[in-house]
Design a protein around this motif. Structure first.
Motif, short mmCIF file in Angstrom:
data_model
loop_
_atom_site.label_atom_id
_atom_site.label_comp_id
_atom_site.label_asym_id
_atom_site.label_seq_id
_atom_site.Cartn_x
_atom_site.Cartn_y
_atom_site.Cartn_z
N LEU A 15 13.61 1.19 -2.62
CA LEU A 15 12.44 0.52 -1.92
C LEU A 15 11.53 -0.08 -2.42
O LEU A 15 11.00 -1.39 -2.21
N ARG A 16 11.01 0.28 -3.43
CA ARG A 16 9.96 -0.07 -4.06
C ARG A 16 10.34 -1.51 -4.80
O ARG A 16 9.49 -2.48 -4.81
N ASN A 17 11.45 -1.36 -5.28
CA ASN A 17 12.20 -2.69 -6.17
C ASN A 17 12.28 -3.77 -5.06
O ASN A 17 11.92 -4.99 -5.40
N ALA A 18 12.88 -3.34 -3.86
CA ALA A 18 12.80 -4.36 -2.87
C ALA A 18 11.29 -5.06 -2.34
O ALA A 18 11.48 -6.25 -2.00
N MET A 19 10.42 -4.19 -2.17
CA MET A 19 9.13 -4.59 -1.81
C MET A 19 8.60 -5.74 -2.75
O MET A 19 7.99 -6.56 -2.58
N VAL A 20 8.83 -4.95 -4.30
CA VAL A 20 8.34 -5.97 -5.35
C VAL A 20 8.96 -7.22 -5.11
O VAL A 20 8.22 -8.56 -5.29
N ALA A 21 10.13 -7.48 -5.10
CA ALA A 21 10.90 -8.58 -4.86
C ALA A 21 10.42 -9.58 -3.65
O ALA A 21 10.31 -10.61 -3.62
N VAL A 22 10.33 -8.89 -2.48
CA VAL A 22 9.75 -9.58 -1.44
C VAL A 22 8.38 -10.15 -1.73
O VAL A 22 7.92 -11.45 -1.40
N ASP A 23 7.57 -9.47 -2.19
CA ASP A 23 6.11 -9.71 -2.64
C ASP A 23 6.30 -11.00 -3.72
O ASP A 23 5.30 -11.83 -3.53
N LYS A 24 7.22 -11.03 -4.41
CA LYS A 24 7.34 -11.97 -5.72
C LYS A 24 7.76 -13.21 -4.89
O LYS A 24 7.18 -14.44 -5.02
N ALA A 25 8.49 -13.16 -4.11
CA ALA A 25 9.01 -14.16 -3.20
C ALA A 25 8.07 -14.92 -2.24
O ALA A 25 7.55 -16.10 -2.23
#
Length: 88
Positions: free
Chosen positions: A51-61
């Motif tokens: 979940l943390r990794n997914a949120m980081v990826a979304v924030d980077k996008a």
């Protein structure tokens, strides 16, 4: 194919940005898929990390301008909601 120099440059820039955007979108989708796989296994620790990794990826996008901030907030909200179901 355009004849004007500035139009030619814009086409080249658009191609480069399209490739970059596709790469970033793919990273987001991959992170979300890994999170969903962790949820399916019902492993809370792995799911939390995913979940943390997914949120980081979304924030980077969002930072790169690939996703709109409201779309990102909606994705993150839905991911968190699903995590809270298994977390109890």
């Amino acid at each position: 194919m355009p004849n004007i120099k500035s139009a030619i440059k814009r086409v080249e820039i658009t191609k480069a940005r399209t490739i970059r955007n596709a790469s970033i979108k793919s990273a987001v989708k991959t992170a979300i898929r890994r999170y969903e796989e962790a949820l399916a296994k019902a492993d809370k620790e792995v799911a939390e990390t995913a979940l943390r990794n997914a949120m980081v990826a979304v924030d980077k996008a969002v930072t790169k301008g690939v996703l709109h901030k409201n779309a990102a907030a909606r994705k993150k909200s839905r991911l968190t909601k699903r995590f809270n179901k298994i977390a109890g």
